[in-house]
Write a protein that holds these residues in place. Structure first.
Motif, PDB file in Angstrom:
ATOM      1  N   PRO A  82       0.824  -1.224   0.000  1.00  0.00           N
ATOM      2  CA  PRO A  82       0.000   0.000   0.000  1.00  0.00           C
ATOM      3  C   PRO A  82       0.855   1.269   0.000  1.00  0.00           C
ATOM      4  N   ASP A  83       0.272   2.303  -0.601  1.00  0.00           N
ATOM      5  CA  ASP A  83       0.888   3.632  -0.551  1.00  0.00           C
ATOM      6  C   ASP A  83       0.380   4.401   0.667  1.00  0.00           C
ATOM      7  N   LEU A  84      -0.762   3.965   1.176  1.00  0.00           N
ATOM      8  CA  LEU A  84      -1.359   4.657   2.323  1.00  0.00           C
ATOM      9  C   LEU A  84      -2.055   3.616   3.205  1.00  0.00           C
ATOM     10  N   VAL A  85      -1.812   3.725   4.488  1.00  0.00           N
ATOM     11  CA  VAL A  85      -2.454   2.818   5.445  1.00  0.00           C
ATOM     12  C   VAL A  85      -3.225   3.676   6.444  1.00  0.00           C
ATOM     13  N   ILE A  86      -4.486   3.296   6.645  1.00  0.00           N
ATOM     14  CA  ILE A  86      -5.300   3.996   7.653  1.00  0.00           C
ATOM     15  C   ILE A  86      -5.513   3.000   8.784  1.00  0.00           C
ATOM     16  N   HIS A  87      -5.010   3.322   9.935  1.00  0.00           N
ATOM     17  CA  HIS A  87      -5.090   2.387  11.060  1.00  0.00           C
ATOM     18  C   HIS A  87      -5.301   3.159  12.354  1.00  0.00           C
ATOM     19  N   ALA A  88      -5.582   2.348  13.376  1.00  0.00           N
ATOM     20  CA  ALA A  88      -5.950   2.965  14.653  1.00  0.00           C
ATOM     21  C   ALA A  88      -4.748   3.166  15.562  1.00  0.00           C
ATOM     22  N   ASP A  89      -3.631   2.541  15.274  1.00  0.00           N
ATOM     23  CA  ASP A  89      -2.438   2.739  16.109  1.00  0.00           C
ATOM     24  C   ASP A  89      -1.295   3.232  15.218  1.00  0.00           C
ATOM     25  N   ASP A  90      -0.158   3.485  15.833  1.00  0.00           N
ATOM     26  CA  ASP A  90       0.953   4.039  15.050  1.00  0.00           C
ATOM     27  C   ASP A  90       2.019   2.978  14.800  1.00  0.00           C
TER      28      ASP A  90
ATOM     29  N   PRO B 187       4.359   0.376  12.611  1.00  0.00           N
ATOM     30  CA  PRO B 187       5.007   0.570  11.297  1.00  0.00           C
ATOM     31  C   PRO B 187       4.146   0.019  10.180  1.00  0.00           C
ATOM     32  N   VAL B 188       4.203   0.711   9.012  1.00  0.00           N
ATOM     33  CA  VAL B 188       3.288   0.325   7.926  1.00  0.00           C
ATOM     34  C   VAL B 188       4.028  -0.052   6.648  1.00  0.00           C
ATOM     35  N   GLY B 189       5.325  -0.048   6.601  1.00  0.00           N
ATOM     36  CA  GLY B 189       6.036  -0.403   5.362  1.00  0.00           C
ATOM     37  C   GLY B 189       7.035   0.666   4.989  1.00  0.00           C
TER      38      GLY B 189
ATOM     39  N   ASN C   1       7.455   2.429   2.182  1.00  0.00           N
ATOM     40  CA  ASN C   1       7.165   3.577   1.325  1.00  0.00           C
ATOM     41  C   ASN C   1       5.788   4.178   1.605  1.00  0.00           C
ATOM     42  N   ALA C   2       5.100   3.649   2.571  1.00  0.00           N
ATOM     43  CA  ALA C   2       3.690   4.042   2.745  1.00  0.00           C
ATOM     44  C   ALA C   2       3.553   5.202   3.713  1.00  0.00           C
ATOM     45  N   TRP C   3       2.561   6.041   3.395  1.00  0.00           N
ATOM     46  CA  TRP C   3       2.143   7.043   4.358  1.00  0.00           C
ATOM     47  C   TRP C   3       1.090   6.372   5.259  1.00  0.00           C
ATOM     48  N   ASP C   4       0.832   7.001   6.366  1.00  0.00           N
ATOM     49  CA  ASP C   4      -0.225   6.409   7.210  1.00  0.00           C
ATOM     50  C   ASP C   4      -1.073   7.490   7.855  1.00  0.00           C
TER      51      ASP C   4
ATOM     52  N   ARG D  92       4.930  10.686   5.102  1.00  0.00           N
ATOM     53  CA  ARG D  92       4.059  11.551   5.900  1.00  0.00           C
ATOM     54  C   ARG D  92       3.241  10.689   6.865  1.00  0.00           C
ATOM     55  N   HIS D  93       3.122  11.169   8.077  1.00  0.00           N
ATOM     56  CA  HIS D  93       2.307  10.492   9.095  1.00  0.00           C
ATOM     57  C   HIS D  93       1.238  11.473   9.538  1.00  0.00           C
ATOM     58  N   ILE D  94      -0.021  11.100   9.223  1.00  0.00           N
ATOM     59  CA  ILE D  94      -1.160  11.989   9.511  1.00  0.00           C
ATOM     60  C   ILE D  94      -1.873  11.441  10.758  1.00  0.00           C
ATOM     61  N   THR D  95      -2.162  12.342  11.627  1.00  0.00           N
ATOM     62  CA  THR D  95      -2.886  11.946  12.856  1.00  0.00           C
ATOM     63  C   THR D  95      -4.255  12.621  12.849  1.00  0.00           C
TER      64      THR D  95
END
Lengths: 583, 287
Positions: free
Chosen positions: A339-347, A349-351, A353-356, A424-427
């Motif tokens: 994925p290029d973007l992961v939407i999850h409930a915790d912080d 690690p997501v990969g 190259n992915a933003w989260d 980028r890490h979006i909260t």
């Protein structure tokens, strides 16, 4: 004192002087020799008797000749310049580089007529040296100063007239600074000056344009419109009379439109139509007229980037709502592998190259009804208003390093940060169960902004169609880039940063090789001001004033030092030959 | 004595066996082993002549008187003892380093002494220094000579003023020197020529004396006085040196001509091939 360190050749030549002196001193030192008697050397002893007690170094004339020649070469290597009287002034030529100079009349373009004038000027009154300045969108100097017409003509080959604008004022200012009030400035263009009373005594403005009728495509775009591409064409009649022309639009090999367009004086017409997104290229042409450059455009399919999104929220209702919002954006890819973007409930690690997007609802019980502070300059907040929204969030403070985008007082509701890999890490601090955000237009806008921002940072071209003279942004993963321009010129960038701005000096199709992928973009001559030839004019404004007194100009004196050095060396050779003849 | 000088003396002695000193007619001194040209008191009959008053009555040939009634005197050959005085320049310039001048001077002296012996001529060898002194054993063969050295700081001109050599009258005198000192040569030539049957001046030069050095800077050191001078040798200076040498030789030649002496110049490094010069001035003749 001569700054020798700035003249490496002079420094090297100077270093040979001690070497030469050492050679002569060692070679000419006095060797001891016993003789039977000094009676036969009495002539010398007598001459010494009344002279100095200290014997000075006996160096032959040859040494001094060589020393003088070396010193002259040192001086020549420093590039000495003398001020000598000049009968004529240097010339700085400002050339209009916009594509309106390509307008044809009687088989000759405005540019051709300007070149002929310049050549005749050189025949009649050749200046001591000449510098050329191209007045494109930005002025720039063509090479260094040249003296002969052949050199000027060679520089003129860079005068392509493919700029979308001509910054004449900036170019004249640059010429004045370079000339320092001493040089004559010659402006070659196709229109008259804004102020026809030229006060500068060193400026002559020559225009070679003709007011001509011209049809032009002044606007063209092709944007994604769902599964299709929406195209816009704007045709303008830049004349003072009603004229008609024939418009042909071809999508690949199929003719989309072929119609006669008749427009009144100064009128324009916009055509909007849809074509399948699978059509590789759209070409639009008008009938030939005075300016061919603006009669044809080519539009490539818009760049469509899709984001692979993985929604990893544990709340199923919330997950469903998010998926619906993401699907509505049209930016989401079908796959969620890598994925290029992961939407999850915790912080977690997501990969690599992915933003989260970290969506925490823990402790989000504080309700805010405004006022909200929205940073609308941030890509995440584009179009978000939050009018009448109730936002329930945890009463947290901003984490150091995070950039708040939406705030309720000092509580960050939406923030982001960039890590050292550029991710980028979006909260998102939102409890949708107790909020009304999902019931407002801000909800899909927020997800559109998130995906739009992500696509804009993905590798590849930002646009596939550009206007002449603008820059096309290329996002890279720091891979080598090779660009092939429409005329076949290849430019390589072995090392680039995250972003490369590609210049577009000429219209046509550009190829960009980025790693294993090859992308193309089209550049079209779309400039309404340059297509309007009705204001073009011919004539001369301003005149160089005659010199009341003879002027001093710096002239290179290297040749004088070189000739003197040669003369000393010739004398040296003569003395050596004469000495050999005697011996 | 320097072994090289000793060796040169022996070589000169061997070489001198091929030659005999040419004795001038005027060279006679007392009775000796050699017959003179004039009438003397030897037992060798030479001629008759009429009696003149004052003639020794013992030499009247009474048989002729008996036959012709004329008084006739019998003349006998004169017995002469020719003598060679070798006058050697003992100044330091004759021992010039890096040249064959000292060896050549010794060889030449030995050659002349041996050739003199071949001509039944006695000899004396005078060496200049603080005055002129005879070499030890100079009457013997040259290989027996001793203390031949070129160490004097004085020129022969100065030496003769201090202590002149006791030269034998009517002897043959040979001066061996490089003649390289300032001053008028005529007084010395005249003094040596005075009372001599013949005077021969042999100028012995090193090749370095005869030809100027190559171009370049030189610190010249006078071998006699130690005086130094620095000079840049070029073609002009070389030419002037040659001119000075020619002028010096000409002044000596003029002085010799005025005094009836013979002069020749020999190059030390080419001595063996230059002995014909000594024959041409009638100093030597093949034995």
């Amino acid at each position: 004192m001569i700054p020798l360190l700035t003249y490496p050749l002079a420094l090297i030549a100077l270093a040979t002087i001690p070497a030469l002196t050492a050679i002569y001193i060692l070679r000419n030192r006095f060797r001891r020799r016993q003789v039977s008697s000094l009676v036969l050397w009495r002539f010398h002893a007598q001459s010494k008797a009344g002279g100095a007690k200290v014997h000075r170094l006996q160096l032959p004339l040859l040494f001094f000749l060589e020393l003088l020649a070396l010193l002259l070469l040192v001086a020549a290597a420093t590039g000495p310049r003398w001020k000598l009287p000049q009968s004529s002034r240097p010339l700085i030529v400002v050339l209009n580089d916009s594509f309106s100079m390509r307008a044809l009349q009687d088989g000759a373009s405005t540019q051709d007529r300007a070149k002929d004038f310049l050549q005749k000027l050189f025949r009649r009154q050749p200046p001591p040296y000449t510098r050329l300045i191209l007045a494109g969108a930005q002025p720039h100097s063509l090479g260094s100063t040249v003296a002969r017409w052949s050199e000027v003509n060679r520089l003129l080959s860079q005068w392509k007239c493919w700029s979308s604008a001509a910054a004449m004022d900036s170019a004249i200012t640059l010429a004045s600074e370079i000339g320092g009030g001493q040089a004559n400035i010659l402006v070659l263009t196709d229109h008259k000056p804004a102020d026809q009373m030229i006060s500068n005594p060193r400026l002559e403005w020559h225009a070679f344009g003709r007011p001509l009728d011209n049809f032009a495509i002044v606007n063209a775009s092709r944007t994604a419109f769902g599964g299709q591409d929406r195209c816009l064409l704007e045709i303008a009649n830049d004349s003072d009379a009603t004229h008609s022309t024939h418009l042909r639009v071809q999508a690949g090999s199929n003719t989309v439109q072929s119609s006669e367009i008749s427009l009144g004086p100064r009128q324009s017409q916009r055509l909007v139509f849809n074509i399948p997104s699978t059509v590789p290229s759209l070409r639009a042409t008008l009938d030939p007229d005075a300016l061919a450059a603006d009669n044809e455009i080519e539009l490539l399919p818009p760049v469509r980037k899709h984001v692979r999104v993985r929604v990893a929220l544990t709340n199923e209702n919330l997950s469903a709502m998010v998926n619906r919002a993401l699907d509505a954006t049209g930016f989401r890819a079908a796959l969620d592998q890598n994925p290029d973007l992961v939407i999850h409930a915790d912080d977690s690690p997501v990969g690599s190259n992915a933003w989260d997007v970290t969506w925490s609802t823990i402790g989000a019980t504080n309700t805010y009804a405004g006022p909200f502070i929205v940073d609308n300059s941030h890509p995440l907040a584009e179009g978000i208003t939050l009018d009448g929204v109730i936002w329930t969030a945890a009463a947290a403070t901003n984490v150091p390093g995070d950039v708040p985008v939406i705030l309720a007082g000092n509580v960050p509701l939406l923030s982001e940060r960039e890590d050292f890999l550029g991710r980028r890490h979006i909260t998102l601090n939102l409890n949708p169960a107790l909020s009304t955000v999902e019931d407002t237009p801000d909800w899909p806008i927020l997800f559109w902004d998130i995906l739009s921002w992500r696509t804009s940072e993905m590798p590849g071209l930002a646009d596939s169609n550009a206007r002449l003279g603008t820059e096309v942004i290329l996002k890279t993963d720091r891979e080598p880039v090779a660009i092939t321009q429409p005329d076949g010129t290849q430019i390589s960038f072995p090392k680039v940063g995250d972003e490369l701005a590609i210049e577009t000096p000429m219209p046509g199709i550009y190829s960009v090789v980025l790693g294993p992928a090859t992308n193309q973009f089209s550049v079209n001559t779309l400039a309404a001001d340059e297509s309007d030839l009705s204001q073009c004019a011919s004539g001369q404004w301003g005149k160089w004033s005659d010199d009341p007194v003879q002027r001093l100009a710096e002239t290179s004196a290297v040749w004088i030092f070189g000739l003197l050095a040669l003369a000393f060396l010739a004398a040296h050779m003569y003395l050596v030959a004469a000495a050999q003849g005697k011996s | 004595m320097d072994p090289a000088i000793r060796q040169s003396l022996q070589a000169g002695e061997q070489l001198g066996l091929r030659y005999a000193l040419q004795i001038p007619q005027t060279a006679s001194s007392g009775s000796g082993p050699r017959s003179g040209r004039r009438a003397g008191s030897s037992i060798d009959f030479q001629d008759y002549r009429d009696y003149q008053p004052g003639d020794d009555l013992r030499f009247i040939d009474w048989g002729i008187y008996a036959r012709s009634d004329r008084l006739t005197i019998k003349l006998f050959r004169e017995e002469v003892a020719p003598h060679l005085d070798l006058v050697l320049d003992g100044s330091r310039s004759m021992g010039l380093e890096q040249s064959r001048k000292p060896e050549a001077a010794a060889l030449l002296a030995a050659l002349l002494a041996t050739s003199a012996a071949n001509a039944q001529c006695s000899q004396a060898v005078w060496l200049s220094g603080e005055g002129f002194h005879r070499l030890p054993n100079d009457t013997l063969s040259p290989s027996a000579w001793d203390k031949m050295a070129w160490e004097s700081a004085r020129t022969p001109q100065q030496s003769i003023e201090i202590l002149p050599p006791k030269l034998r009258r009517l002897g043959v005198r040979v001066l061996i020197s490089d003649l390289l000192w300032p001053g008028e040569p005529l007084p010395l030539v005249r003094r040596l020529r005075e009372g001599a049957a013949a005077l021969f001046v042999v100028q012995l030069l090193a090749r370095a004396d005869a030809t100027p050095p190559e171009h370049g800077n030189l610190r010249l050191v006078d071998s006699e006085t130690g005086e130094e001078t620095e000079i840049y040798i070029d073609s002009v200076i070389a030419k002037q040196y040659a001119s000075n040498l020619a002028m010096l030789q000409q002044s000596w030649a003029d002085a010799c001509r005025q005094c009836g002496a013979q002069m020749t110049t020999l190059i030390a490094e080419n001595l063996e091939n230059s002995l014909s010069e000594l024959e041409s001035i009638q100093l030597l003749a093949p034995a």
